[in-house]
Design an enzyme around this catalytic site. Structure first.
Site, mmCIF file in Angstrom:
data_model
loop_
_atom_site.group_PDB
_atom_site.id
_atom_site.type_symbol
_atom_site.label_atom_id
_atom_site.label_comp_id
_atom_site.label_asym_id
_atom_site.label_seq_id
_atom_site.Cartn_x
_atom_site.Cartn_y
_atom_site.Cartn_z
ATOM 1 N N SER A 33 0.823 -1.219 0.000
ATOM 2 C CA SER A 33 0.000 0.000 0.000
ATOM 3 C C SER A 33 0.852 1.262 0.000
ATOM 4 C CB SER A 33 -0.898 0.041 1.238
ATOM 5 O OG SER A 33 -1.865 -0.948 1.160
ATOM 6 N N HIS A 64 -2.726 0.985 -5.198
ATOM 7 C CA HIS A 64 -2.192 -0.224 -5.853
ATOM 8 C C HIS A 64 -2.452 -0.117 -7.348
ATOM 9 C CE1 HIS A 64 -1.386 -2.622 -2.199
ATOM 10 N NE2 HIS A 64 -2.321 -1.846 -1.696
ATOM 11 N N HIS A 86 -5.482 -8.491 -2.985
ATOM 12 C CA HIS A 86 -5.685 -8.969 -1.614
ATOM 13 C C HIS A 86 -6.830 -9.979 -1.573
ATOM 14 C CE1 HIS A 86 -3.961 -4.904 -1.365
ATOM 15 N NE2 HIS A 86 -3.412 -5.293 -0.237
ATOM 16 N N TYR A 88 -9.176 -10.039 0.570
ATOM 17 C CA TYR A 88 -10.449 -9.383 0.897
ATOM 18 C C TYR A 88 -11.125 -8.748 -0.314
ATOM 19 C CZ TYR A 88 -7.646 -5.064 1.056
ATOM 20 O OH TYR A 88 -6.800 -4.037 0.739
ATOM 21 N N GLU A 89 -10.406 -8.649 -1.439
ATOM 22 C CA GLU A 89 -11.038 -8.090 -2.637
ATOM 23 C C GLU A 89 -12.097 -9.054 -3.183
ATOM 24 O OE1 GLU A 89 -8.253 -5.970 -5.451
ATOM 25 O OE2 GLU A 89 -6.785 -6.632 -3.975
ATOM 26 N N ALA A 116 2.471 -2.172 4.237
ATOM 27 C CA ALA A 116 2.283 -1.246 5.355
ATOM 28 C C ALA A 116 1.628 -2.060 6.467
ATOM 29 C CB ALA A 116 1.374 -0.104 4.931
ATOM 30 N N MET A 214 -2.951 -7.086 6.383
ATOM 31 C CA MET A 214 -3.951 -7.867 5.643
ATOM 32 C C MET A 214 -3.368 -8.493 4.374
ATOM 33 S SD MET A 214 -6.994 -5.038 5.818
ATOM 34 C CE MET A 214 -7.271 -4.055 7.289
ATOM 35 N N SER A 215 -2.076 -8.738 4.370
ATOM 36 C CA SER A 215 -1.484 -9.215 3.109
ATOM 37 C C SER A 215 -0.210 -10.017 3.369
ATOM 38 C CB SER A 215 -1.140 -8.005 2.225
ATOM 39 O OG SER A 215 -0.052 -7.282 2.796
ATOM 40 N N ASN A 238 1.141 2.897 11.129
ATOM 41 C CA ASN A 238 0.279 3.411 12.209
ATOM 42 C C ASN A 238 0.481 2.551 13.442
ATOM 43 O OD1 ASN A 238 -1.280 1.473 10.274
ATOM 44 N ND2 ASN A 238 -2.280 1.229 12.262
ATOM 45 N N HIS A 250 -7.467 3.901 5.809
ATOM 46 C CA HIS A 250 -6.576 3.506 4.717
ATOM 47 C C HIS A 250 -5.798 4.725 4.205
ATOM 48 C CE1 HIS A 250 -5.065 1.238 1.326
ATOM 49 N NE2 HIS A 250 -5.588 2.086 0.468
HETATM 50 N N1 HPA Z 1 -4.162 -3.267 10.656
HETATM 51 C C1 HPA Z 1 -4.296 -4.042 9.555
HETATM 52 N N2 HPA Z 1 -3.709 -3.758 8.408
HETATM 53 C C2 HPA Z 1 -2.944 -2.670 8.339
HETATM 54 C C3 HPA Z 1 -2.763 -1.829 9.449
HETATM 55 C C4 HPA Z 1 -3.397 -2.145 10.668
HETATM 56 O O1 HPA Z 1 -3.285 -1.450 11.694
HETATM 57 N N3 HPA Z 1 -1.950 -0.825 9.046
HETATM 58 C C5 HPA Z 1 -1.644 -1.061 7.736
HETATM 59 N N4 HPA Z 1 -2.259 -2.179 7.312
#
Ligand code: HPA
Length: 275
Positions: A33, A64, A86, A88-89, A116, A214-215, A238, A250
């Protein structure tokens, strides 16, 4: 090979040879990301849209792009998947694992994954780089369920060292050259697309997770099973849910990645010639 993959792989291989001739890259990279612009700093040559690779389809997530690039930083040929698909897509595993299969099909040895991630461990802060030591697969599924996608993949692949230790060492050395501190940790993967709850993050911390996302894990599982050398780097975008007072978004994730772009580009530019 699973029928579903054999023809698209062969066609992708042919298209790549027709477009770029007899290239011999030793490394392919997947951009996570907000990392798509990494390409600009790695001497890009030309690209092919994922839409030409039947199973990859169109990326659906902002940040992406959906191109496979040939790049030549310091004259070293590499492939860059600019954008990831991903789970989840909702298009199943095929678009998610296709880059790993294509990397293997092209005879490329090193597979570098970037993403990320939310920082769970207390010393991880936005902007930090973390190389994976290992992962926890909490996606609720596995990309190797069903017919194995490639004959080189055993039914029950070993996962004692998914992330190649020699490659990890080289990532640290590249970090030294680029004057960056590279941290290490275990990445926990969930399917998403909802972010985690604070209670989940507390529980994951107790289980040994240092960062969450998530990846990456599905691609790493398949690439390791294919015998590729796998390395993965998270940019902590984050603090994970409950570690920060603000809501997660996001947009904030991609913005932090964007700010860390020069750092990630420099790290990869130092790393690639050593592989
Ligand atoms: N959680 C899940 N996926 C993420 C996060 C998160 O805090 N930050 C970036 N991708």
């Amino acid at each position: 090979m699973a029928e579903k993959y054999s023809v698209p792989l062969l066609q992708a291989h042919q298209l790549i040879r027709e477009t770029w001739g007899e290239i011999k890259p030793r490394t392919s990279i997947i951009c996570g990301s907000g990392w798509g612009e990494i390409v600009d700093g790695l001497s890009p040559v030309s690209c092919i849209s994922y839409e030409h690779f039947g199973l990859m389809g169109k990326t659906t997530v902002s940040g992406h792009k959906g191109n496979l690039w040939l790049a030549k930083p310091q004259g070293v040929e590499i492939l860059i998947f600019q954008g990831r698909r991903h789970y989840y897509e909702g298009a199943g595993w095929a678009p998610v694992i296709f880059p790993a299969l294509l990397t293997h099909e092209l005879g490329v040895d090193n597979f570098l994954l970037t993403n990320a991630a939310g920082g769970i461990r207390e010393d991880l802060h936005p902007g930090d780089m973390m190389v994976f030591t290992d992962h926890l697969n909490f996606m609720g599924s596995n990309p190797l369920i069903g017919q194995v996608p490639h004959p080189a993949i055993p039914r029950f692949p070993d996962q004692s060292e998914v992330y190649d230790s020699a490659l990890r060492k080289k990532i640290h050395q590249a970090g030294n050259v680029a004057e960056q501190t590279i941290r290490e940790g275990n990445y926990l993967a969930l399917s998403g697309p909802a972010f985690e709850t604070p209670a989940e993050i507390k529980a994951f911390a107790r289980l040994g997770a240092d960062a969450v996302g998530m990846s990456t894990v599905p691609e790493a599982i398949v690439a390791n099973a294919l015998g590729l050398k796998v390395g993965a780097i998270s940019c902590i975008s984050n603090l994970a849910a409950g570690r920060c007072s603000n809501a997660l978004s996001h947009e904030d994730v991609t913005e932090t990645s964007r700010l860390a772009l020069p750092q990630m580009t420099q790290l990869l530019a130092s790393l690639v010639p050593t592989l």
